[in-house]
Write an enzyme that holds these catalytic residues in place. Sequence first.
Site, short mmCIF file in Angstrom:
data_model
loop_
_atom_site.label_atom_id
_atom_site.label_comp_id
_atom_site.label_asym_id
_atom_site.label_seq_id
_atom_site.Cartn_x
_atom_site.Cartn_y
_atom_site.Cartn_z
CB THR A 99 3.75 -50.83 -68.21
OG1 THR A 99 5.06 -51.36 -68.04
CG2 THR A 99 2.75 -51.79 -67.58
N GLY A 100 4.97 -52.24 -70.71
CA GLY A 100 5.35 -53.48 -71.37
C GLY A 100 5.54 -54.62 -70.40
CG ASP A 126 5.60 -44.98 -70.96
OD1 ASP A 126 4.79 -45.74 -71.50
OD2 ASP A 126 6.31 -44.18 -71.60
NE ARG A 151 10.47 -55.13 -68.10
CZ ARG A 151 10.91 -54.18 -68.93
NH1 ARG A 151 11.47 -53.09 -68.44
NH2 ARG A 151 10.79 -54.32 -70.23
CG ASP A 173 10.24 -44.22 -73.27
OD1 ASP A 173 9.64 -44.89 -74.14
OD2 ASP A 173 10.58 -44.70 -72.17
#
Length: 1017
Positions: A608-609, A336, A544, A688
């Site tokens: 990752t998002g 992540d 982000r 997570d």
Amino acid sequence: MGKKVVNVEPETPFHTFTVDQVADHYKTNTLEGLSSAEASERLKQYGLNELKGDGGVKWYKVLWRQVANALVVVLLIATALAFATKDWAEGGVILFVIVMNAAIGFWQEFNAEQTMEALRNMSSPTSKVIRDETRTTIPNNQAVPGDIMIFEDGDVIGADCRLFEVFNLETDEALLTGESLPVQKNLDQIETAEQPLGDRLNMVYSSTTVVKGRAKGIVTSTGMDTQIGKIATTLMSVDANETTPLQRRLNRMAYFVFAAAIVLVIVVFGVHNFVYSNEAAIYSISVAIAIIPEGLVAVVTLTMAFGVRRMAEVKALVRRLSSLESLGAVTNICSDKTGTLTQSKMVAVRMWLPSDGFYRVSGTGFVPEGEIFRQGETIKGSSEFAEVEKKVPTGSGSDHFLRALQAASLCNMAELRRTLHPEEHGEWSAIGDPTEIALQVLAYKAGLAKPDLIEQGFKLVAEFPFDSTVKRMSVLYQGLPNESSSGDHFIFMKGATERVLPCCQFWRDGDVERSLVGEKGTERETFEDMINEKMSALAEKGLRVLTLAYRKFDCPAGVDLIHGLDRDEVESNMVFLGLVGIYDPPRAESRPAVLRCYNAGIRVHMLTGDHPSTAAAIAKEVSIIPEDIVVKGNPLVMTASEFDAMTDEEVDKLQELPRVVARCSPNTKVKMIAALHRRNLFCAMTGDGVNDSPSLKAANVGIAMGQSGSDVAKQASDIVLTDDNFATIVEAVAEGRRMFANIQKFVQHLMSANVAEIVVLIIGLAFEDSDGNAIFPMSPVEILFLNMITSSPPAMGLGLEPPSESNMQEPPRSAKQGLFSFEVIMDTFIYGLAMGILSFANYSIILFGFHADKVLAGGCNANFSEGCTPIFKARATSYATLTFLILVHAQNCRALRSSGWTRKAIRSLFENRMLWISLVVGVILVFPVIYIPVVNQTVFKHTSITYEWGFVILATFLFIGFAELYKFIKRKTMKPLVVRANAELEMDRMRTYMTNDSALGTVRNNVRTTVPNKDEK
């Protein structure tokens, strides 16, 4: 009218009672919870909240494992034979060795088991409760009936509870009911006591998981009184002492050694024409003892225990021992970004509103101290931020600005707290998701803190929590009351831009809401192009990007605003407000850790998002991809939609799997693991969230986050990181490599000594005394002493060797590679033969060179007489020679090929205290064994020596010279062990791959045919 108090038995289902009745029954308060004193008393009354049968470490089981193995069985047989032949000394020594070995192994393994038990408890689920009017986190086994327990998305429920407050709560009860779909909970009282478990919607149960939403409940049952306690036998059937691949390989080796011992015993009796005699029996015992590495069990246990403790020191909790071995074979790490490669201290640093342009926000961390500046107009077509800016005073700004900050503040579950110290200096802390904390800090800086807005009159009505599948969150609030009404209702939304924009039909232009569906039909496309341009400007700087939206909500008549709302209907016709750029700076240690991986031949992937540009910017900062590559169209940087749209065949045709996957979903992680496995690669995966459990289980090594990870993720993992740090993963890999290398070292050392003893004993069959019996070159007690006292301590020292300089400069070992590679087997036999030949040569020289004129008396295998002096002196010389050679060989085993006798190698020996002390003690112990009367002749069957020491020293130097020559030949003729990977070479290789037309074509064609380009700009 007073509250009705109902006296119920523990078995009575609490779902039939009101919340007040349950609270009165357990004498608790839903707002204040229990006091610490009351909780302690109840813990004594009800016991720990845990299932019986998981009672920790059982000493008798550990002791049984010390004696229930093939090695001990052979020693017991040898003891029985010795006593049967009335050889009391040998029998007593062997029995003492068995007891000592069991005691040492028991002590070490019992401590290791206790360490593992402590680590399991440290990584076990926790519960959030209200104690002493304060929300706190306690170990799950400390929960008691009457506790007020709080549940959030991803939690494992710690006890059976009666709910009294819920927000869109859904739980997974498949463990109890078999129902595959989540169960939506409510507060309605149920009249029927016999209601099926799955229909008791006002209850939650221990060991089930929160899939969505949050809630509070009163603990009604703990431990064996819970519903899961009724099926505890099934749940606790998992063997905590799982057999690891290493243990299975060692077991196979034990069986091989046992079979070899039987063969050698047959050989001994064959030489004696299969006629049983005390001499033949004792010689058979000697041979069997010589081939068995008696100290192996204790050494392995010590090494594993040390590995677990060492991992704990570097903040990695080992939940499964097999992961210690697996780490050394890792070829790829899928990590992540947020919190693992970065600091997880997100800060909102930029904001863009269609009517106002860009804003800059100062300040760092959780401290809501900073200023907001409105920036001047940017040059058309430029992504650079203007330098001219104007400070926005706290609590002021345009209506558009204030509405956007209201959305950031209210569509948010994070909390900021300020703790006052005795010096009255406030220290800020935060609870919640890092992204939400950043937005909440931004709202505080603007003077629109959530507590202030709620105090002014905003009231939360309903919540649709963030979900990894929809990637947005929305809340329904009743707005500020006014003179004519109690306040309008508003929907506030935040989330990923590509998931929020489709919900928007309008955009805010100052005080005007403009439609995205105009007469020309191109308004939405034009607007989205503008949004994508601004978003890219933020994302390219490593930010982000989150999108904010809102709308007024007309409450439908007769609809339950808490449970009767449809999410898709609520999250429609939204008004776009603006973008917020959040920066999560990389950890200082992330870049060196990634470069260290490349030097070790390990490739790092970021899943990752975040937006592709944001993800790529951070990936460049930590060196996952080169800093000078272009992101657009780069096959090393993909979105989840691009990667997921590719078939397995297309993925397998890629020369390189993507190093960065943005907008990643849990299913994308599973697909990445499958792709790595098809390439026969060995991967570690971090996670997570609840939905990361499948990928953690599918990975060769699943790594959960100890701080931010959900309990579900921790339970599905092999290792839990207590600091959520990527560098800790690299340290764990280094520790896995060190442990495997050390096991190879001490196994080679022990087995080489056994081979040497066998060589001496088998050749010794050729010499007979005057009675026609074979003469023992070494007695059984000498052999036991060599195996247990001389060889085992240095082997333990080898198990504690620090990592070599090349530990993280070698390619990962093959996952299929066992302990005994061709080189290790070759070394074991060559060194063993060399030691055995030198030892027997000294035996022969003393016996036949200096005492050739004397007749070899009979009975010298059992008793001493004057006629046995030559044999006893030769035996002492052989024993001393082999002792020195075994001790010297420990230095050889520290490295497979590099010299063990350079100044640097000798100096580094003193870094391993256990090893050099064991060598010194081993040398010292030779002298009392040879010179103490009675002990030497009666027990060890040898006598004191004088000039014979010259041959012992000569043999030692000859062996050192032979070992150095042998290693020199290996260095010149064999493939190098160390393949020094270079981070820059890895970067160059990625740059070359980026320009590969076929690679680019595969990705681009896939994007054109499956994904609209504008969605991923």
